[in-house]
Design a protein around this motif. Structure first.
Motif, PDB file in Angstrom:
ATOM      1  N   LYS A 113       0.695  -1.224  -0.010  1.00 42.58           N
ATOM      2  CA  LYS A 113      -0.190   0.072   0.076  1.00 42.58           C
ATOM      3  C   LYS A 113       1.088   1.307  -0.002  1.00 42.58           C
ATOM      4  O   LYS A 113       0.644   2.080  -0.793  1.00 42.58           O
ATOM      5  N   SER A 114       1.937   1.234   0.721  1.00 45.70           N
ATOM      6  CA  SER A 114       2.779   2.356   0.706  1.00 45.70           C
ATOM      7  C   SER A 114       3.410   2.880  -0.753  1.00 45.70           C
ATOM      8  O   SER A 114       3.385   3.980  -1.170  1.00 45.70           O
ATOM      9  N   SER A 169       2.097   2.101  -3.177  1.00 42.54           N
ATOM     10  CA  SER A 169       1.001   2.420  -4.405  1.00 42.54           C
ATOM     11  C   SER A 169       0.846   4.017  -4.677  1.00 42.54           C
ATOM     12  O   SER A 169       0.404   4.570  -5.669  1.00 42.54           O
ATOM     13  N   ILE A 170       1.676   5.055  -3.861  1.00 44.97           N
ATOM     14  CA  ILE A 170       1.867   6.281  -4.217  1.00 44.97           C
ATOM     15  C   ILE A 170       2.616   6.572  -5.602  1.00 44.97           C
ATOM     16  O   ILE A 170       2.468   7.635  -6.214  1.00 44.97           O
ATOM     17  N   ASP A 229       0.511   7.519  -8.385  1.00 47.99           N
ATOM     18  CA  ASP A 229       0.279   8.895  -8.622  1.00 47.99           C
ATOM     19  C   ASP A 229       1.145   9.762  -9.689  1.00 47.99           C
ATOM     20  O   ASP A 229       2.474   9.720  -9.012  1.00 47.99           O
ATOM     21  N   ALA A 282       2.565  13.476   0.944  1.00 52.14           N
ATOM     22  CA  ALA A 282       2.399  12.771   1.922  1.00 52.14           C
ATOM     23  C   ALA A 282       1.416  13.049   2.944  1.00 52.14           C
ATOM     24  O   ALA A 282       0.410  12.585   3.236  1.00 52.14           O
ATOM     25  N   ASP A 326      -2.339  13.680   1.151  1.00 53.83           N
ATOM     26  CA  ASP A 326      -3.070  12.598   0.423  1.00 53.83           C
ATOM     27  C   ASP A 326      -2.680  11.104   0.856  1.00 53.83           C
ATOM     28  O   ASP A 326      -3.289  10.109   0.761  1.00 53.83           O
ATOM     29  N   TYR A 327      -1.405  11.063   1.079  1.00 50.21           N
ATOM     30  CA  TYR A 327      -0.707   9.552   1.650  1.00 50.21           C
ATOM     31  C   TYR A 327      -0.162   9.846   2.971  1.00 50.21           C
ATOM     32  O   TYR A 327       1.147   9.455   3.004  1.00 50.21           O
ATOM     33  N   ALA A 351       2.336   6.788   3.805  1.00 44.97           N
ATOM     34  CA  ALA A 351       3.345   6.516   3.032  1.00 44.97           C
ATOM     35  C   ALA A 351       4.595   7.829   3.470  1.00 44.97           C
ATOM     36  O   ALA A 351       5.343   8.026   2.394  1.00 44.97           O
ATOM     37  N   CYS A 362       7.869   8.740   1.090  1.00 45.65           N
ATOM     38  CA  CYS A 362       7.788   9.946   0.323  1.00 45.65           C
ATOM     39  C   CYS A 362       9.120  10.848   0.950  1.00 45.65           C
ATOM     40  O   CYS A 362       9.597  11.669  -0.075  1.00 45.65           O
TER      41      CYS A 362
END
Length: 444
Positions: free
Chosen positions: A245-246, A248-249, A252, A371, A374-375, A378, A382
């Motif tokens: 999941k981390s 997944s950034i 973007d 980060a 939106d994240y 993560a 970032c």
């Protein structure tokens, strides 16, 4: 003072008095808003005045950490012959210590930072520093080249993650308006390591032997650790979202375009920078004894580049970079011609130093902002985007530079460098467009 970008302590009052006499109606009728508009650096930013609040002492300690990590990374270049002699092996056998460190740093750092995101930041700092000190001690005592390679691999993995932690802490301990300066100061620690740390480590090696260079790094780290733990706040761990999941950034475009932009800019610089010493001696015809002083000047230029980068982060961020990348592209395109003359060639080399780190703070602030907004799961990953992408760029640039100089010599190196700089410019413009779309979507 004016060249450094620092405001004159009385400049604002002198300017204000002058304009009140020249433009009394506008100045008096506009009130404070007139001066607000006059002093605004970029659209929508407030006037910061002539006095800047000093950075917290913790930021200086983080810059010192950058100095220690940078010295550990860069000093190996200056002591390779002594290592080879001390371990009774060839220079070729130890020559890959530099590339192995860079490769492990680039590949391992994002994985480790993402995997350790669920650990509280101060605890992670303490553990990583402990491992760093142990690897320095192991390097000091390495009985053979295989053990030394192993210690450098671990040092690379730890250094990359520590850099990411330092960037997160710089944002945490500084006021919002100080974030750009805090980040540029941490990067400045790495620049100072290149300017002072490497000559210091090399001098220690020549006087006491190469092992004592690692002993000095160990001593500096051991002295710094308790100060860091005492000064830095306890920050709760981010929610453990899992490794995949981390990452997944990266899907973007605001992240992937940033990665590509940094990588291309670093590749452009290191196509040429990797061969700086032979360019100075073989292409420009300078004596070997002049190389060390000129490299010191080059280091000062790169340190200035980091300081300017902090100003760019405060005054527009990514929006200031198109001009920097365009200047980089023009410089590299002209470099084959500039290298035909000694003084023009030196001017081009020093200009490269001034341009090489301008992207650092704007790119790092963009990644941290991404980060935060939106994240949040993560944030550690970032924080590692800039140093990891830059190290990948170093590897790519060095490889391309090697192929070009083997076939055509040193003067044509600027041509592929210019193409990479143009690619960085294009990616920067696409990134600005992606940011604009995101802002518009959020506003609607």
């Amino acid at each position: 003072m004016f060249l450094s970008g620092e405001p004159h302590p009385h400049g604002g009052e002198l300017l204000k008095d002058f304009l009140r006499r020249r433009l009394p109606a506008e100045a008096d009728s506009g009130g404070s808003c007139f001066w607000e508009k006059l002093c605004t650096q970029t659209e929508g930013e407030p006037c910061h005045g002539t006095d800047e609040k000093p950075l917290p002492g913790a930021v200086l300690l983080l810059a010192a950490l950058g100095f220690v990590l940078g010295t550990c990374e860069f000093v190996i270049v200056g002591i390779l012959p002594e290592i080879a002699e001390g371990l009774n092996t060839s220079l070729a056998a130890v020559g890959k210590l530099v590339s192995v460190f860079a490769a492990c740093y680039a590949v391992g750092t994002p994985v480790i930072t993402a995997a350790t995101g669920g650990i509280s930041r101060r605890k992670l700092l303490a553990v990583l520093m402990g491992v760093f000190l142990l690897t320095s001690a192991a390097s000091f005592a390495a009985p053979n080249v295989a053990v030394l390679y192993a210690t450098r691999v671990v040092a690379a993995l730890v250094s990359g993650t520590l850099t990411a932690v330092a960037m997160l802490y710089a944002k945490e301990v500084a006021a919002p308006e100080q974030t750009a300066r805090a980040i540029s100061l941490v990067y400045g620690g790495f620049s100072v390591a290149a300017v002072l740390g490497v000559p210091l480590g090399t001098a220690v090696c020549q006087i006491l032997g190469w092992r004592w260079t690692f002993a000095v790094i160990l001593a500096m780290g051991a002295a710094l650790l308790p100060l860091l733990l005492r000064s830095l706040p306890a920050v709760p761990a981010q929610a453990d979202s899992g490794l995949l999941k981390s990452f997944s950034i990266l899907w973007d475009p605001r992240c992937s375009l940033c990665v590509g932009m940094i990588l291309c800019s670093a590749s452009a610089t290191y196509i040429v920078y990797t061969y700086l010493s032979p360019i100075l001696t073989e292409t420009l015809g300078l004596p070997a004894g002049a190389v060390s002083p000129l490299l010191l000047v080059m280091g000062a230029c790169s340190a200035a580049s980091n300081l300017i980068s902090g100003r760019l982060g405060e005054r527009g961020g990514l929006r200031t970079l198109p001009m920097a990348f365009a200047a980089q592209a023009v410089l590299f395109a002209l470099l084959p011609l500039l290298l035909g003359n000694r003084w023009a060639g030196l001017a081009g080399v020093f200009a490269m130093g001034l341009l090489m780190y301008l992207l650092n703070t704007p790119a790092q602030m963009h990644a941290l902002s991404l980060a935060e907004q939106d994240y949040p799961f993560a944030s550690s990953l970032c924080a590692s985007v800039q140093p990891v992408s830059y190290n990948f760029g170093i590897a790519i640039g060095s490889f391309i530079g090697s192929a070009v100089q083997e076939g055509w010599g040193f003067r044509p190196l600027g041509l592929p460098a210019a193409m990479f700089a143009l690619a960085a410019l294009g990616l920067n413009l696409l990134l600005l467009r992606a940011n604009g779309r995101r802002t518009a979507a959020a506003a609607s």
